[in-house]
Design a protein around this motif. Structure first.
Motif, PDB file in Angstrom:
ATOM      1  N   ALA A   1       2.613   2.468  -3.559  1.00 20.63           N
ATOM      2  CA  ALA A   1       1.688   2.885  -4.228  1.00 20.63           C
ATOM      3  C   ALA A   1       0.566   3.643  -4.189  1.00 20.63           C
ATOM      4  O   ALA A   1      -0.189   4.519  -4.793  1.00 20.63           O
ATOM      5  CB  ALA A   1       0.064   1.934  -4.662  1.00 20.63           C
ATOM      6  N   GLY A   2       0.971   4.538  -2.730  1.00 19.42           N
ATOM      7  CA  GLY A   2      -0.197   5.544  -2.065  1.00 19.42           C
ATOM      8  C   GLY A   2       1.117   6.418  -1.245  1.00 19.42           C
ATOM      9  O   GLY A   2       2.365   5.679  -0.909  1.00 19.42           O
ATOM     10  N   ASN A   3       0.181   7.093  -0.806  1.00 23.97           N
ATOM     11  CA  ASN A   3       0.924   7.457   0.518  1.00 23.97           C
ATOM     12  C   ASN A   3       0.463   7.213   2.339  1.00 23.97           C
ATOM     13  O   ASN A   3       0.312   7.772   2.935  1.00 23.97           O
ATOM     14  CB  ASN A   3       0.501   8.842   0.233  1.00 23.97           C
ATOM     15  CG  ASN A   3      -1.167   9.418   0.959  1.00 23.97           C
ATOM     16  OD1 ASN A   3      -2.182   8.163   0.178  1.00 23.97           O
ATOM     17  ND2 ASN A   3      -1.540  10.339   0.862  1.00 23.97           N
ATOM     18  N   LEU A  58       1.423  -1.270  -0.372  1.00 22.87           N
ATOM     19  CA  LEU A  58      -0.196  -0.029   0.108  1.00 22.87           C
ATOM     20  C   LEU A  58       0.770   1.759  -0.035  1.00 22.87           C
ATOM     21  O   LEU A  58       0.377   1.882  -0.598  1.00 22.87           O
ATOM     22  CB  LEU A  58      -0.885   0.375   0.801  1.00 22.87           C
ATOM     23  CG  LEU A  58      -1.792  -1.048   1.280  1.00 22.87           C
ATOM     24  CD1 LEU A  58      -2.457  -1.013   2.633  1.00 22.87           C
ATOM     25  CD2 LEU A  58      -3.435  -0.762   0.079  1.00 22.87           C
TER      26      LEU A  58
END
Length: 89
Positions: free
Chosen positions: A41-43, A38
């Protein structure tokens, strides 16, 4: 990104060498791997609660169990050669 990957590999290695039981280590490893995916892929790690939770989970999963068989437990123990309760792998 390289620092995140290095930290993930280091924590997974620490889990592999952990004196905890297999279910604890596998559960922590799966949870930490999911957070790593996660985060790539993101913050996800920009939230304080997630970062603190990951640190606490890694710390609990890699810590030596308290008490048990009468060997030294808790903080401050030396993990050197001949430490009681630790077998060489």
């Amino acid at each position: 990104m390289a620092l995140l990957a290095a930290a993930c590999v280091w924590v997974l290695y620490a889990l592999w060498r952990s004196p905890r039981g297999t279910p604890v280590v596998l559960s922590a490893g799966v949870a930490l791997a999911a957070v790593g995916v996660l985060a790539s892929a993101g913050n996800a790690l920009s939230f304080t609660a997630v970062t603190v939770g990951v640190g606490a989970l890694a710390g609990m999963a890699t810590a030596r169990p308290l008490g048990g068989d009468g060997s030294e437990g808790g903080a401050g123990g030396e993990g050197g050669e001949g430490a009681p309760g630790r077998e060489d792998r």
